[in-house]
Design a protein around this motif. Sequence first.
Motif, PDB file in Angstrom:
ATOM      1  N   ALA A   1      60.731  61.530  35.996  1.00 21.57           N
ATOM      2  CA  ALA A   1      59.926  60.401  35.531  1.00 21.57           C
ATOM      3  C   ALA A   1      59.366  60.638  34.134  1.00 21.57           C
ATOM      4  O   ALA A   1      59.413  59.746  33.271  1.00 21.57           O
ATOM      5  CB  ALA A   1      58.795  60.144  36.526  1.00 21.57           C
ATOM      6  N   LEU A   2      58.848  61.834  33.896  1.00 23.47           N
ATOM      7  CA  LEU A   2      58.250  62.125  32.588  1.00 23.47           C
ATOM      8  C   LEU A   2      59.294  62.224  31.490  1.00 23.47           C
ATOM      9  O   LEU A   2      58.966  62.086  30.305  1.00 23.47           O
ATOM     10  CB  LEU A   2      57.430  63.410  32.670  1.00 23.47           C
ATOM     11  CG  LEU A   2      56.182  63.342  33.555  1.00 23.47           C
ATOM     12  CD1 LEU A   2      55.473  64.687  33.593  1.00 23.47           C
ATOM     13  CD2 LEU A   2      55.230  62.243  33.079  1.00 23.47           C
ATOM     14  N   SER A   3      60.549  62.458  31.874  1.00 25.30           N
ATOM     15  CA  SER A   3      61.637  62.486  30.892  1.00 25.30           C
ATOM     16  C   SER A   3      62.085  61.081  30.506  1.00 25.30           C
ATOM     17  O   SER A   3      62.881  60.904  29.583  1.00 25.30           O
ATOM     18  CB  SER A   3      62.833  63.271  31.444  1.00 25.30           C
ATOM     19  OG  SER A   3      62.484  64.607  31.708  1.00 25.30           O
ATOM     20  N   GLY A   4      61.589  60.072  31.247  1.00 27.12           N
ATOM     21  CA  GLY A   4      61.950  58.693  30.936  1.00 27.12           C
ATOM     22  C   GLY A   4      63.413  58.392  31.159  1.00 27.12           C
ATOM     23  O   GLY A   4      64.039  57.662  30.379  1.00 27.12           O
ATOM     24  N   VAL A   5      63.990  58.944  32.225  1.00 29.93           N
ATOM     25  CA  VAL A   5      65.416  58.759  32.508  1.00 29.93           C
ATOM     26  C   VAL A   5      65.742  57.278  32.692  1.00 29.93           C
ATOM     27  O   VAL A   5      65.079  56.576  33.462  1.00 29.93           O
ATOM     28  CB  VAL A   5      65.806  59.557  33.776  1.00 29.93           C
ATOM     29  CG1 VAL A   5      67.244  59.254  34.178  1.00 29.93           C
ATOM     30  CG2 VAL A   5      65.620  61.050  33.535  1.00 29.93           C
TER      31      VAL A   5
ATOM     32  N   LEU B   1      62.562  69.257  22.061  1.00 28.62           N
ATOM     33  CA  LEU B   1      62.221  69.276  23.478  1.00 28.62           C
ATOM     34  C   LEU B   1      63.212  68.459  24.288  1.00 28.62           C
ATOM     35  O   LEU B   1      63.602  68.833  25.386  1.00 28.62           O
ATOM     36  CB  LEU B   1      60.798  68.730  23.682  1.00 28.62           C
ATOM     37  CG  LEU B   1      60.311  68.628  25.125  1.00 28.62           C
ATOM     38  CD1 LEU B   1      60.289  70.003  25.779  1.00 28.62           C
ATOM     39  CD2 LEU B   1      58.930  67.988  25.180  1.00 28.62           C
ATOM     40  N   GLY B   2      63.658  67.331  23.709  1.00 28.47           N
ATOM     41  CA  GLY B   2      64.599  66.485  24.426  1.00 28.47           C
ATOM     42  C   GLY B   2      65.906  67.187  24.726  1.00 28.47           C
ATOM     43  O   GLY B   2      66.466  67.065  25.805  1.00 28.47           O
ATOM     44  N   SER B   3      66.407  67.958  23.768  1.00 26.25           N
ATOM     45  CA  SER B   3      67.679  68.643  23.986  1.00 26.25           C
ATOM     46  C   SER B   3      67.539  69.743  25.012  1.00 26.25           C
ATOM     47  O   SER B   3      68.476  70.049  25.748  1.00 26.25           O
ATOM     48  CB  SER B   3      68.187  69.222  22.670  1.00 26.25           C
ATOM     49  OG  SER B   3      67.308  70.223  22.178  1.00 26.25           O
TER      50      SER B   3
ATOM     51  N   ASP C   1      65.564  47.654  41.007  1.00 26.63           N
ATOM     52  CA  ASP C   1      66.637  48.072  40.117  1.00 26.63           C
ATOM     53  C   ASP C   1      67.215  49.386  40.648  1.00 26.63           C
ATOM     54  O   ASP C   1      66.506  50.404  40.684  1.00 26.63           O
ATOM     55  CB  ASP C   1      66.076  48.265  38.711  1.00 26.63           C
ATOM     56  CG  ASP C   1      67.121  48.703  37.699  1.00 26.63           C
ATOM     57  OD1 ASP C   1      68.281  48.965  38.094  1.00 26.63           O
ATOM     58  OD2 ASP C   1      66.771  48.802  36.506  1.00 26.63           O
ATOM     59  N   PRO C   2      68.496  49.424  41.066  1.00 27.40           N
ATOM     60  CA  PRO C   2      69.080  50.651  41.628  1.00 27.40           C
ATOM     61  C   PRO C   2      69.041  51.840  40.682  1.00 27.40           C
ATOM     62  O   PRO C   2      69.053  52.988  41.139  1.00 27.40           O
ATOM     63  CB  PRO C   2      70.532  50.244  41.932  1.00 27.40           C
ATOM     64  CG  PRO C   2      70.499  48.762  42.059  1.00 27.40           C
ATOM     65  CD  PRO C   2      69.452  48.300  41.090  1.00 27.40           C
ATOM     66  N   SER C   3      68.961  51.593  39.393  1.00 31.01           N
ATOM     67  CA  SER C   3      68.924  52.693  38.437  1.00 31.01           C
ATOM     68  C   SER C   3      67.586  53.418  38.439  1.00 31.01           C
ATOM     69  O   SER C   3      67.435  54.474  37.812  1.00 31.01           O
ATOM     70  CB  SER C   3      69.223  52.187  37.023  1.00 31.01           C
ATOM     71  OG  SER C   3      68.165  51.391  36.529  1.00 31.01           O
ATOM     72  N   LYS C   4      66.617  52.871  39.181  1.00 26.48           N
ATOM     73  CA  LYS C   4      65.268  53.460  39.213  1.00 26.48           C
ATOM     74  C   LYS C   4      64.844  53.848  40.630  1.00 26.48           C
ATOM     75  O   LYS C   4      63.666  54.097  40.872  1.00 26.48           O
ATOM     76  CB  LYS C   4      64.258  52.456  38.633  1.00 26.48           C
ATOM     77  CG  LYS C   4      64.526  52.024  37.193  1.00 26.48           C
ATOM     78  CD  LYS C   4      64.379  53.192  36.224  1.00 26.48           C
ATOM     79  CE  LYS C   4      64.421  52.743  34.773  1.00 26.48           C
ATOM     80  NZ  LYS C   4      65.736  52.279  34.343  1.00 26.48           N
ATOM     81  N   VAL C   5      65.804  53.915  41.573  1.00 25.57           N
ATOM     82  CA  VAL C   5      65.483  54.195  42.974  1.00 25.57           C
ATOM     83  C   VAL C   5      66.064  55.543  43.399  1.00 25.57           C
ATOM     84  O   VAL C   5      67.249  55.813  43.178  1.00 25.57           O
ATOM     85  CB  VAL C   5      66.033  53.092  43.909  1.00 25.57           C
ATOM     86  CG1 VAL C   5      65.770  53.448  45.371  1.00 25.57           C
ATOM     87  CG2 VAL C   5      65.394  51.744  43.576  1.00 25.57           C
TER      88      VAL C   5
END
Length: 227
Positions: free
Chosen positions: A163-167, A215-217, A116-120
């Motif tokens: 990665a830990l932000s779950g983008v 934290l997210g903001s 998946d290009p959105s994860k590379v």
Amino acid sequence: MIIEPTSQKLLPDPLKEPYYQPPYTVVLELTDVLLHPEWSLVTGWRFKKRPGIDYLFQQLAPLYEIVIFTTETGMTAYPLIDSVDPHGFIMYRLFRDATRYMEGHHVKDVSCLNRDPSKVIVVDCKKEAFKLQPFNGIALKKWDGNSDDRTLYELAAFLKTIALSGVDDIRAVLENYAMEDDPIIAFKRRQELLAQEEQQRIADLSQQKKPSLSLGSLTSKLWNRSK
């Protein structure tokens, strides 16, 4: 001369349960990113290992599928990869014959990776290497062999934060760093500003001047363009 990639599906299908497939894939160049070639009359060609390689692999392994994709030939690169990864963190290896040769450059076509290009994320020292998908890449400064270099430690922090932000789509993140001369320095600068803002927020809260931020903001500010 090989012009097209050897396959339109360079990596095997992602692993399925009960096997673990990391949520993201990081594609690393070998030369001038992880290793520096040096030549002398006495030793001939030798490759110096960049500080922080082991740390980078250890930090990313649970979160990223680690792929070496180098413009070196397999004959040259295979033993070098073995030497930098004795613990087997690298899952796949791709060489020059897997690149797309365009206008004098070996281009790494993300669309051929079977991911998946959105994860590379492609990490290279040449922007031409990911010219077909410019927002999938990070262009580091070419390593000159300096033993005090800390770039890989900082790269590990950058990629781990993503990665830990779950983008959902890393291209939306990397687009914000595409125009930076050094995206890692830009990330550090935003981290420092974020830390200063957080300290100010805590000080304001102690005086009951401002409401709390989630934290997210706070984390999302790392991905916003600098003004």
